[in-house]
Design an enzyme around this catalytic site. Structure first.
Site, PDB file in Angstrom:
ATOM      1  N   GLU A  25     -68.020-122.732   3.967  1.00 21.91           N
ATOM      2  CA  GLU A  25     -67.466-122.903   2.542  1.00 21.91           C
ATOM      3  C   GLU A  25     -68.671-123.603   1.762  1.00 21.91           C
ATOM      4  O   GLU A  25     -69.588-124.099   2.283  1.00 21.91           O
ATOM      5  CB  GLU A  25     -66.259-124.075   2.472  1.00 21.91           C
ATOM      6  CG  GLU A  25     -65.604-124.029   1.030  1.00 21.91           C
ATOM      7  CD  GLU A  25     -64.530-124.938   1.273  1.00 21.91           C
ATOM      8  OE1 GLU A  25     -64.006-125.447   2.111  1.00 21.91           O
ATOM      9  OE2 GLU A  25     -63.804-124.954  -0.210  1.00 21.91           O
ATOM     10  N   ASN A 172     -56.116-119.079  -1.330  1.00 24.04           N
ATOM     11  CA  ASN A 172     -56.338-119.971  -0.216  1.00 24.04           C
ATOM     12  C   ASN A 172     -55.457-121.189  -0.610  1.00 24.04           C
ATOM     13  O   ASN A 172     -55.620-121.654  -1.566  1.00 24.04           O
ATOM     14  CB  ASN A 172     -57.627-120.619  -0.229  1.00 24.04           C
ATOM     15  CG  ASN A 172     -57.797-121.681   0.788  1.00 24.04           C
ATOM     16  OD1 ASN A 172     -57.783-121.603   1.937  1.00 24.04           O
ATOM     17  ND2 ASN A 172     -57.996-122.857   0.049  1.00 24.04           N
ATOM     18  N   GLU A 173     -54.645-121.742   0.344  1.00 25.88           N
ATOM     19  CA  GLU A 173     -53.846-122.943   0.040  1.00 25.88           C
ATOM     20  C   GLU A 173     -53.165-122.793  -1.343  1.00 25.88           C
ATOM     21  O   GLU A 173     -53.331-123.759  -2.127  1.00 25.88           O
ATOM     22  CB  GLU A 173     -54.559-124.225   0.243  1.00 25.88           C
ATOM     23  CG  GLU A 173     -55.105-124.492   1.661  1.00 25.88           C
ATOM     24  CD  GLU A 173     -55.559-125.726   2.277  1.00 25.88           C
ATOM     25  OE1 GLU A 173     -55.843-126.564   1.366  1.00 25.88           O
ATOM     26  OE2 GLU A 173     -55.799-125.816   3.433  1.00 25.88           O
ATOM     27  N   TYR A 239     -55.045-128.995  10.827  1.00 30.88           N
ATOM     28  CA  TYR A 239     -56.084-129.804  11.084  1.00 30.88           C
ATOM     29  C   TYR A 239     -55.462-130.941  12.071  1.00 30.88           C
ATOM     30  O   TYR A 239     -54.313-131.385  11.918  1.00 30.88           O
ATOM     31  CB  TYR A 239     -56.562-130.430  10.082  1.00 30.88           C
ATOM     32  CG  TYR A 239     -57.608-129.390   9.026  1.00 30.88           C
ATOM     33  CD1 TYR A 239     -58.843-129.288   9.713  1.00 30.88           C
ATOM     34  CD2 TYR A 239     -56.988-129.074   8.102  1.00 30.88           C
ATOM     35  CE1 TYR A 239     -59.748-128.175   8.926  1.00 30.88           C
ATOM     36  CE2 TYR A 239     -57.898-128.166   7.257  1.00 30.88           C
ATOM     37  CZ  TYR A 239     -59.193-127.742   7.872  1.00 30.88           C
ATOM     38  OH  TYR A 239     -59.902-126.888   7.130  1.00 30.88           O
ATOM     39  N   GLU A 295     -58.017-122.069   9.236  1.00 31.47           N
ATOM     40  CA  GLU A 295     -58.678-123.194   9.071  1.00 31.47           C
ATOM     41  C   GLU A 295     -58.026-124.187  10.328  1.00 31.47           C
ATOM     42  O   GLU A 295     -56.666-124.477  10.032  1.00 31.47           O
ATOM     43  CB  GLU A 295     -58.231-123.853   7.713  1.00 31.47           C
ATOM     44  CG  GLU A 295     -59.156-123.401   6.657  1.00 31.47           C
ATOM     45  CD  GLU A 295     -59.352-123.922   5.430  1.00 31.47           C
ATOM     46  OE1 GLU A 295     -59.129-125.163   5.256  1.00 31.47           O
ATOM     47  OE2 GLU A 295     -59.470-123.296   4.395  1.00 31.47           O
ATOM     48  N   GLN A 344     -65.828-126.496  10.222  1.00 31.54           N
ATOM     49  CA  GLN A 344     -66.457-125.327   9.614  1.00 31.54           C
ATOM     50  C   GLN A 344     -67.514-125.023  10.417  1.00 31.54           C
ATOM     51  O   GLN A 344     -67.850-126.116  11.306  1.00 31.54           O
ATOM     52  CB  GLN A 344     -66.782-125.722   8.281  1.00 31.54           C
ATOM     53  CG  GLN A 344     -65.361-125.968   7.256  1.00 31.54           C
ATOM     54  CD  GLN A 344     -65.610-125.558   5.712  1.00 31.54           C
ATOM     55  OE1 GLN A 344     -66.825-125.278   5.241  1.00 31.54           O
ATOM     56  NE2 GLN A 344     -64.559-125.782   4.852  1.00 31.54           N
TER      57      GLN A 344
HETATM   58  O1  AHR Z   1     -61.900-127.179   5.296  1.00 32.82           O
HETATM   59  C1  AHR Z   1     -61.883-128.241   4.089  1.00 32.82           C
HETATM   60  C2  AHR Z   1     -60.602-127.733   3.184  1.00 32.82           C
HETATM   61  O2  AHR Z   1     -59.742-128.189   3.873  1.00 32.82           O
HETATM   62  C3  AHR Z   1     -60.674-126.526   2.844  1.00 32.82           C
HETATM   63  O3  AHR Z   1     -61.464-126.271   1.643  1.00 32.82           O
HETATM   64  C4  AHR Z   1     -59.107-126.354   2.041  1.00 32.82           C
HETATM   65  O4  AHR Z   1     -58.640-124.834   2.380  1.00 32.82           O
HETATM   66  C5  AHR Z   1     -58.662-127.301   3.229  1.00 32.82           C
HETATM   67  O5  AHR Z   1     -57.614-128.101   2.431  1.00 32.82           O
END
Ligand code: AHR
Length: 493
Positions: A25, A172-173, A239, A295, A344
């Site tokens: 990103e 995205n999101e 995450y 992600e 990432q």
């Molecule tokens: O990876 C960091 C951020 O986490 C990304 O930009 C977003 O899609 C997510 O919330």
């Protein structure tokens, strides 16, 4: 004693290589200073791409790279990043650190990066603040080879040939930074935007709808009900925090409870994948649509003294265990999970490599990706694990995570993660119905002296894969020695 039973007659899905994808990103030093330093940099580069970083990702056979975000994607206007560099817009990266984004890395630079890496491009389009026309023209600019306004513009900018675009994300999101939408609203927008992601020529673009956050099963239900037939993939973001979003831990300093709490959160991926898959299966029993976990990874506090908006964190044996457990989960669900991207690639969250000036280190997570790469495109085998758990009370977790595959007819790869902080393990892996004798086994193991061991710019090889102690017993059994808190892989034939 821990044991694994693998019936080689129980062949399951193919493990898509795209499970081993990466994500870059415009965030902190992932692109700028990470992949890209520019042609005039004193740092060794090829056409502006860092040579050391290119090499590191080629070594793990990177299959695809997702770009330009993340949250950045829904604020990105691709025309700002094409044409002569001196004319490109300088703007503020409002989402990440408030720094100047000079757009020197744009579409041409990204497609060139994928060519250098030998990987497939995965571009995420802008639904949150972009128009249908803008998205449609981006696809035309990249992929149309005939005469059109966008192909003409691409030619003027030095690239007459169309590129092949393999994966395209429609936002995205969109439940959060991508527009704060409701599932019902986004489902309709998805149907509309994807209509204009045109298919020029023979090459199919794999269209990915913005999917749920963690356990938002309602989102999955609505998207599948309303838009399944228009998508090839549905994304999922999850995450691993030390505790939760509000209680992220430090990357380098944590105690035993923090360790097990992180492991427990990593294992949660199993439940998330299973439950989203159940909903998807109602609408897509053939499992045509991929659950694209684009992600995932550990999200810790940023390193002290760094820009909080840059999400720069170190990476220890704990992160390696999370990677090992998560990739095993994806392999074991490869009938539904056909794509994934760890967040990432460089200098952001759970990175494979970290850079500082002209230095680069490979993190423990990089080693795990290297150790697992034989699973790519292999056939999943059913494996049954017998192991006592580890941790305590509500932080009790399975003591062994495993996945197994076969490539060709007779090369068996098994990957294992032992999250136990105390116990080393002798693991007996029994292959049933082999129809032949095993004659060779070799493997690697990654462990740290401490649970917080990591690689630094001064000591880049503190945590590295070493030869695994493995032997063949009774013609069809492999016995391996796994240290406490370790990840192992072996291939037997
Ligand atoms: O990876 C960091 C951020 O986490 C990304 O930009 C977003 O899609 C997510 O919330």
């Amino acid at each position: 004693m821990d044991s694994v039973f693998i019936d080689v007659n129980q062949k399951k899905s193919q493990i898509s290589r795209h499970i081993y994808g990466h994500f870059a990103e415009h965030l902190g030093r992932c692109i700028y200073g990470g992949f890209w330093v520019g042609k005039d940099s004193p740092i060794a580069n090829k056409n502006g791409y860092r040579l050391d970083v290119l090499e590191a990702f080629k070594e793990v056979d990177i299959p695809n790279l997702r770009w330009p975000g993340g949250c950045f994607a829904d604020e990105y206007h691709w025309k700002d990043g094409i044409g002569p560099k001196e004319n490109r817009k300088r703007m503020i990266n409002t989402h990440w650190g408030g720094v100047v984004e000079d757009n020197s890395f744009g579409t041409h630079e990204f497609m060139g990066l994928c060519e250098e890496l030998g990987c497939k491009p995965y571009i995420c389009g802008n639904v949150g603040s972009g128009t249908v026309q803008e998205m449609s023209e981006w696809v035309e600019y990249i992929t149309f080879s005939g005469e059109s306004p966008m192909s003409k513009l691409r030619t003027q900018n030095g690239h007459a040939d169309a590129w092949k675009l393999d994966f395209f994300g429609v936002g995205n999101e969109n439940w959060g930074c991508g527009g704060n939408m409701r599932a019902e609203y986004y489902a309709d927008l998805y149907r509309r935007y994807q209509t204009y992601v045109r298919q020029y020529g023979e090459d199919k673009i794999f269209k990915i709808a913005g999917g749920p956050n963690v356990d938002d099963y309602h989102w999955t239900e609505v998207l599948m009900r309303e838009a399944a037939r228009f998508m090839d993939g549905l994304s999922l973001h999850y995450y691993t925090f030390e505790h939760d979003w509000d209680h992220k831990g430090k990357a380098l300093s944590f105690n035993e409870d923090d360790w097990y709490s992180t492991m427990k959160n990593a294992y949660r991926m199993e439940e998330l994948v299973r439950r989203h898959d159940e909903i998807m299966t109602k609408y897509d029993p053939e499992k045509r649509i991929s659950l694209v976990v684009d992600e995932w990874g550990c999200w810790h506090q940023v390193e002290p003294g760094t820009n909080p908006g840059f999400l720069y964190q170190q990476n220890t044996v704990r992160d390696a265990l999370v990677a090992g457990i998560t990739l095993n989960i994806f392999n074991n669900h490869s009938d539904r999970v056909k794509n994934a991207n760890i967040a990432q690639a460089v200098n952001v969250l759970q990175s494979l490599v970290l850079t500082e000036g002209d230095k680069m280190v490979k993190t423990p997570t990089w080693h795990v990706f290297k150790m697992y790469k034989k699973h790519m495109d292999a056939t999943l085998l059913n494996s049954t694990v017998s192991s006592s758990g580890c941790g305590k009370d509500n932080l009790f977790v399975p003591g062994l995570s495993v996945s197994a595959s076969v490539a060709g007819n007779d090369e068996y790869t098994v990957t294992l993660a032992n999250p136990d902080l105390e116990k080393s393990k002798t693991v007996v892996v029994n292959f049933a119905n082999l129809g032949k004798k095993l004659t060779a086994v070799s493997g690697e193991v990654l462990a740290g002296e401490k649970m917080t061991s990591c690689n630094t710019f001064d000591n880049p090889n503190e945590v590295a894969a070493k030869k695994l102690q493995a032997k063949i017993q009774d013609d069809n059994t492999v016995v391996i020695e796994m240290p406490a808190r370790s990840v192992a892989s072996f291939t037997a034939c």
